[in-house]
Design an enzyme around this catalytic site. Sequence first.
Site, PDB file in Angstrom:
ATOM      1  N   CYS A  94       1.867  -3.059   5.726  1.00 19.93           N
ATOM      2  CA  CYS A  94       3.170  -3.585   5.576  1.00 19.93           C
ATOM      3  C   CYS A  94       4.368  -2.535   5.794  1.00 19.93           C
ATOM      4  O   CYS A  94       4.589  -2.149   6.768  1.00 19.93           O
ATOM      5  CB  CYS A  94       3.044  -4.493   4.179  1.00 19.93           C
ATOM      6  N   HIS A 103      -1.569  -8.039   4.953  1.00 25.60           N
ATOM      7  CA  HIS A 103      -2.300  -7.544   3.619  1.00 25.60           C
ATOM      8  C   HIS A 103      -3.639  -7.760   3.641  1.00 25.60           C
ATOM      9  O   HIS A 103      -4.298  -8.670   3.288  1.00 25.60           O
ATOM     10  CB  HIS A 103      -1.647  -8.304   2.382  1.00 25.60           C
ATOM     11  N   GLU A 153      -5.894  -6.755   1.589  1.00 29.06           N
ATOM     12  CA  GLU A 153      -6.237  -6.865   0.293  1.00 29.06           C
ATOM     13  C   GLU A 153      -6.321  -8.241  -0.045  1.00 29.06           C
ATOM     14  O   GLU A 153      -7.240  -8.652  -1.002  1.00 29.06           O
ATOM     15  CB  GLU A 153      -5.313  -6.124  -0.953  1.00 29.06           C
TER      16      GLU A 153
END
Length: 380
Positions: free
Chosen positions: A264, A354, A356
């Site tokens: 990001c 993202h 994760e």
Amino acid sequence: MTTSTRGAAKTPAVLVLEDGRVFRGRAYGAVGATFGEAVFSTGMTGYQETLTDPSYHRQVVVMTAPHVGNTGVNDEDMESKKIWVSGYVVRDPARVPSSWRSKRTLDEELDAQGVVGISGIDTRALTRHLRERGAMRVGIFSGDAVSDEATMLAEVRKAPEMTGADLSAEVATKEAYVVPAIGEKKFTVAAVDLGIKGMTPHRMAERGIEVHVLPATASVEDVYAVDPDGVFFSNGPGDPATADHPVSVMQAVLERGTPLFGICFGNQILGRALGFGTYKLKYGHRGINQPVQDRTTGKVEVTAHNHGFAVDAPTDKVSDTPFGRAEVSHVCLNDNVVEGLQLLDKPAFSVQYHPEAAAGPHDAAYLFDRFVSLMEGQRA
């Protein structure tokens, strides 16, 4: 300014956009006034992760899903120690949470943390307005903060804009800390915290990585003091054009050839380190349903996003940079925005979204394995 009140649901509230459009509803969370950049999130789940993502610092988040708060708030899904959004906008808040994990209602959590919100407005109309006219400054007013529209609009227009905002140091850790590897330790990673989410070092720990999370102000010497096998630059808020210090640190890492991964804000930092520019998107990408193509494999992933800025790099050719050849590795299939970069002559890559992905989807989790592969290759 905020004041805590349990009667917020009956208190009138007003949302005022900087272009003068006004929405009237009811207070949700704390009562008072708040200001920020109005943005919308298309996620239907994971609102607790959104609220506690430091990347949303100084933003007022509009939820496009009409019914919010169904699962309440628990103590496990926090991505940081607090709610970071400046304000919260929902159409139809849940009256009673329905989850065995819930500890309290979303309204109670917003109130306890002093987050001013508004409910009962037409969030579809608000979202369409932001799509057509772009993200803009906004104020939410409730209780004694409500005044005439001209006065409230003047207050909104005095609030700072997101362009030119240097915010990463405001949300990053002040002291370094370590997230130990789960199971056998295989690698050490220095993670520069620009607004890191808690799930990110956890995903690395699952792969045997000991993660040393460092403040945004960390120097090159701080990074290499932990003897890292790899260096990571996290997500975070603000305008990447202001991030001169992280850019200089990343350039030093690239010069040494240490395996590098950015997410990001970290992707925008890599773009700047390579000599590309950045720019502000009209209304950004926020949600958990953005289609991205990994151009290195042709695979299409459904991904989680939160970014209002993007890297200005050519998508149709390999570019020459001070650190060797670079190419755009990922693109958004909605608008062809750059969603990833990789160097071809050094072990470095980044993505704008993202991987994760708390609370999902998990299509992009392989990127952590790609980072591990870079470190394995360097060690070999």
